[in-house]
Scaffold this motif. Structure first.
Motif, PDB file in Angstrom:
ATOM      1  N   VAL A  47       0.844  -1.189   0.000  1.00  0.00           N
ATOM      2  CA  VAL A  47       0.000   0.000   0.000  1.00  0.00           C
ATOM      3  C   VAL A  47       0.878   1.238   0.000  1.00  0.00           C
ATOM      4  O   VAL A  47       1.783   1.374   0.819  1.00  0.00           O
ATOM      5  CB  VAL A  47      -0.940   0.020   1.221  1.00  0.00           C
ATOM      6  CG1 VAL A  47      -1.774   1.298   1.231  1.00  0.00           C
ATOM      7  CG2 VAL A  47      -1.845  -1.209   1.218  1.00  0.00           C
ATOM      8  N   SER A  49       0.855   5.664  -0.202  1.00  0.00           N
ATOM      9  CA  SER A  49      -0.031   6.789   0.098  1.00  0.00           C
ATOM     10  C   SER A  49       0.747   8.095   0.050  1.00  0.00           C
ATOM     11  O   SER A  49       1.978   8.108   0.102  1.00  0.00           O
ATOM     12  CB  SER A  49      -0.672   6.618   1.489  1.00  0.00           C
ATOM     13  OG  SER A  49       0.325   6.617   2.499  1.00  0.00           O
ATOM     14  N   HIS A 505      -9.030  -0.389  -1.886  1.00  0.00           N
ATOM     15  CA  HIS A 505      -8.776   0.559  -2.970  1.00  0.00           C
ATOM     16  C   HIS A 505     -10.086   1.119  -3.499  1.00  0.00           C
ATOM     17  O   HIS A 505     -10.236   2.336  -3.688  1.00  0.00           O
ATOM     18  CB  HIS A 505      -7.999  -0.135  -4.084  1.00  0.00           C
ATOM     19  CG  HIS A 505      -8.224   0.445  -5.446  1.00  0.00           C
ATOM     20  ND1 HIS A 505      -7.703   1.659  -5.834  1.00  0.00           N
ATOM     21  CD2 HIS A 505      -8.924  -0.027  -6.509  1.00  0.00           C
ATOM     22  CE1 HIS A 505      -8.061   1.909  -7.072  1.00  0.00           C
ATOM     23  NE2 HIS A 505      -8.804   0.917  -7.503  1.00  0.00           N
ATOM     24  N   SER A 509      -9.624   4.872  -1.860  1.00  0.00           N
ATOM     25  CA  SER A 509      -8.693   5.605  -2.709  1.00  0.00           C
ATOM     26  C   SER A 509      -9.404   6.762  -3.415  1.00  0.00           C
ATOM     27  O   SER A 509     -10.493   6.600  -3.965  1.00  0.00           O
ATOM     28  CB  SER A 509      -8.076   4.659  -3.747  1.00  0.00           C
ATOM     29  OG  SER A 509      -7.165   5.354  -4.562  1.00  0.00           O
ATOM     30  N   ASP A 525      -4.318   9.414  -3.671  1.00  0.00           N
ATOM     31  CA  ASP A 525      -3.869   9.614  -2.293  1.00  0.00           C
ATOM     32  C   ASP A 525      -3.453   8.304  -1.639  1.00  0.00           C
ATOM     33  O   ASP A 525      -2.690   8.290  -0.675  1.00  0.00           O
ATOM     34  CB  ASP A 525      -4.942  10.319  -1.464  1.00  0.00           C
ATOM     35  CG  ASP A 525      -6.227   9.522  -1.339  1.00  0.00           C
ATOM     36  OD1 ASP A 525      -6.354   8.479  -1.999  1.00  0.00           O
ATOM     37  OD2 ASP A 525      -7.122   9.949  -0.579  1.00  0.00           O
ATOM     38  N   SER A 526      -3.933   7.173  -2.178  1.00  0.00           N
ATOM     39  CA  SER A 526      -3.508   5.862  -1.683  1.00  0.00           C
ATOM     40  C   SER A 526      -3.652   4.841  -2.801  1.00  0.00           C
ATOM     41  O   SER A 526      -4.421   5.038  -3.751  1.00  0.00           O
ATOM     42  CB  SER A 526      -4.320   5.436  -0.458  1.00  0.00           C
ATOM     43  OG  SER A 526      -5.687   5.267  -0.800  1.00  0.00           O
ATOM     44  N   SER A 528      -3.287   0.394  -3.499  1.00  0.00           N
ATOM     45  CA  SER A 528      -2.929  -1.000  -3.241  1.00  0.00           C
ATOM     46  C   SER A 528      -2.452  -1.591  -4.555  1.00  0.00           C
ATOM     47  O   SER A 528      -3.202  -1.593  -5.537  1.00  0.00           O
ATOM     48  CB  SER A 528      -4.136  -1.777  -2.713  1.00  0.00           C
ATOM     49  OG  SER A 528      -4.587  -1.257  -1.483  1.00  0.00           O
ATOM     50  N   LEU A 564       1.460   6.061  -7.565  1.00  0.00           N
ATOM     51  CA  LEU A 564       0.517   7.080  -7.097  1.00  0.00           C
ATOM     52  C   LEU A 564       0.225   8.149  -8.136  1.00  0.00           C
ATOM     53  O   LEU A 564      -0.789   8.848  -8.047  1.00  0.00           O
ATOM     54  CB  LEU A 564       1.049   7.736  -5.825  1.00  0.00           C
ATOM     55  CG  LEU A 564       1.025   6.857  -4.570  1.00  0.00           C
ATOM     56  CD1 LEU A 564       1.824   7.504  -3.443  1.00  0.00           C
ATOM     57  CD2 LEU A 564      -0.399   6.588  -4.110  1.00  0.00           C
TER      58      LEU A 564
END
Length: 572
Positions: A47, A49, A505, A509, A525-526, A528, A564
């Protein structure tokens, strides 16, 4: 002499080869291999972020103004939920309030049939002619406002209310025939009888030919109309997704990209006696049912999740580790076979009775008993998934169950869409049940795949104790899987616990958009790894960065992301 030597040499090498094969089979069937397999498979995806606060300062997330009315509150709630699950921001406003064109939103969605409550129809039309998009997300009620607006909506003639059934897509969502026509009486809409202008483009109609979803240009903007009433049910929101996609030149939203195949109540205590086919019940499952399931799993990469049930008895019977009963032997055999196939052993419960109304001590006693039996079959195996029998509040017992099964993180139940609970448990929908698909189950599967990139199929192996239709059911099951492989080949066959990882996700997300000279840069912002999105556009894609793209439909793409930040280049 040389000939004899060559024969002996060949025999020698053949013996070594057979010995190696035998050693390989011993290794893959050993407990050590099994433990390595399921400890390796249970590892969570990485993960990534970054600061949401910084992203909010620098970039934007698409937002929509939703006009609502108190008489259509269930529709507004459903549509707002769908938009939020698409990771879009929603600005909710009463249709009776004055409309402001200075606010920063990407389109207007009218989530009520009551157009007469709109005080400034001219301002609404001005918004579209100036380049905006308006989506009428339910069929409007006849009245003075509709009489003055119907031509701008692409309608030439309006009749009375009519009830209709079924859906036929003029333009398929995916590149497939599977998702083109759904002629079920269970798909219902209330519509207006209309005749459309030649300027409109039709995307869907009812089985009787009634136009349901269309677009029409208006100035430099666009009007989208849904002439139906089904969006109050978010589980049947695929046409809403299509309508929103048509509002914008580009549209992206997160999906799970997962399919789950559940064997409910399996393994189970197989009753003694003989099957109608002449063999014992146990022989029937070992020699007939299971080989068919293995063959289909290998062919279509299904990765079964089987929900174990220990007994059909009411009372909890203490487990004896020296138990050599056929019931425990079946648990050992099928449990290990599932793991070797890449599947998962979940639980249904100690027996077939709902546990949501049991006292905590009773739930703990049952779960401890089940855990002991599973540990006998698969030493140190961590149960992560739960597929309960039908009950009114299936999630209530989960916290108590986690006291015995701390790794429990996924539940498969009758809900409309995937969610993540505050305790970190993923709740996934049962999309269809049974070996055979119908027009209606095809429609439900299509909706789930279009909305969230997910669906599940639950089958009940216990039915074959009294049912001799194994061959026919396997043919239907195989035919459905073959059609899926043709229509949605990208959809990943996953265990329930693996699919649960993708819910994080899908749920949490957020994606931010940065328009560039040559396309769009997206910021998450995040993430998986990997994460997936559906991306729609009529423009040609010129290049990509930090993502992989696969065309899966008309102007529709599946995007795989492991970073990202990623970019999609567009021409025009």
């Amino acid at each position: 002499m040389n000939s004899k030597f060559n024969i002996e040499k060949n025999i020698y090498f053949m013996a070594i080869f057979i010995a190696l094969i035998g050693l390989f089979l011993i290794v893959i069937r050993s407990d050590r291999f099994l433990e390595f397999r399921y400890f390796t498979d249970s590892a969570n995806a990485q993960v990534l972020s970054q600061s949401t606060e910084k992203l909010n300062e620098l970039y934007e997330r698409p937002s929509f103004l939703m006009l609502v009315h108190e008489d259509d509150q269930s529709l507004a709630t459903s549509i707002k939920g769908m938009l939020e699950r698409l990771d879009k921001e929603v600005i909710e406003q009463s249709i009776e309030e004055p409309l402001s064109l200075t606010a920063n939103y990407n389109g207007i969605i009218i989530a009520t049939e009551n157009l007469d409550a709109l005080p400034d129809k001219e301002l609404l039309i001005e918004y579209a002619t100036s380049g905006g998009s308006i989506f009428f997300a339910t069929r409007p009620s006849p009245g003075p406002s509709l009489s003055s607006l119907y031509q701008q909506l692409g309608i030439v003639e309006i009749g009375n209310f009519i009830e209709n059934n079924g859906i036929e897509l003029s333009h398929s969502f995916f590149d497939s025939s599977f998702s083109q026509s759904f002629l079920s009486q269970q798909i219902r809409n209330s519509s207006l009888a209309v005749r459309l202008d030649v300027k409109t483009r039709l995307y869907a109609n009812a089985s009787d030919g009634t136009p349901l979803l269309w677009t029409v240009p208006l100035g430099s903007g666009k009007i989208i109309v849904f002439n139906g009433s089904m969006f109050s049910n978010s589980a049947q929101g695929a046409l809403f997704i299509k309508g929103v996609q048509l509002m914008l030149p580009t549209f992206i939203y997160p999906v799970m990209n997962a399919k789950v195949t559940a064997l409910e109540g399996f393994p189970f205590p197989i009753a003694s006696g003989r099957h109608e086919d002449g063999v014992t019940n146990e022989e029937y499952y070992r020699q007939n049912f299971w080989p068919n399931m293995e063959r289909l799993e290998a062919k279509y990469d299904l990765n079964y999740t089987a929900s174990y049930v220990a007994t059909f008895e009411d009372d909890v019977i203490d487990f004896n580790s020296n138990d050599l009963s056929s019931s425990q032997e079946n648990t050992d055999f099928y449990g290990r076979e599932l793991i070797r196939m890449g599947g998962e052993l979940a639980i249904q419960g100690y027996n077939h009775f709902p546990i949501n109304r049991l006292a905590e001590e009773e739930i703990l006693s049952q779960m401890q008993n089940v855990a002991q039996r599973i540990n006998h079959a698969l030493p140190n195996y961590q149960v992560q998934s739960y597929i309960p029998v039908k009950q009114s509040t299936p999630l209530d017992p989960v916290p108590t169950m986690q006291l015995v099964l701390p790794e429990l993180q996924a539940v498969l139940v009758n809900v409309d869409h995937p969610t993540m609970q505050v305790d970190g448990v993923a709740v996934l929908p049962k999309t269809m049940s049974g070996f055979t698909s119908t027009e209606f189950t095809d429609w439900l599967v299509f909706n789930q795949v279009a909305i969230s990139g997910y669906f599940s199929q639950s089958i009940m192996p216990q039915s074959f104790l009294t049912n001799t239709s194994l061959e026919a059911d396997m043919q239907d099951f195989g035919a459905f899987q073959k059609q899926l492989k043709k229509d949605v080949p990208w959809l990943r066959g996953m265990t329930l616990s693996s699919a649960a990882e993708t819910v994080k996700h899908y749920t949490f997300s957020h994606i931010y958009e940065e328009p560039t000279e040559n396309g769009i840069t997206f910021h998450l912002d995040s993430l998986s790894q990997p994460s997936y999105f559906y991306f729609s556009t009529e423009r040609s894609i010129t290049d990509t960065k930090n993502c992989e793209i696969q065309k899966i439909g008309e102007d529709l793409y599946l995007v795989e992301v492991n970073d990202l930040t990623f970019e999609i280049g567009l021409d025009g």
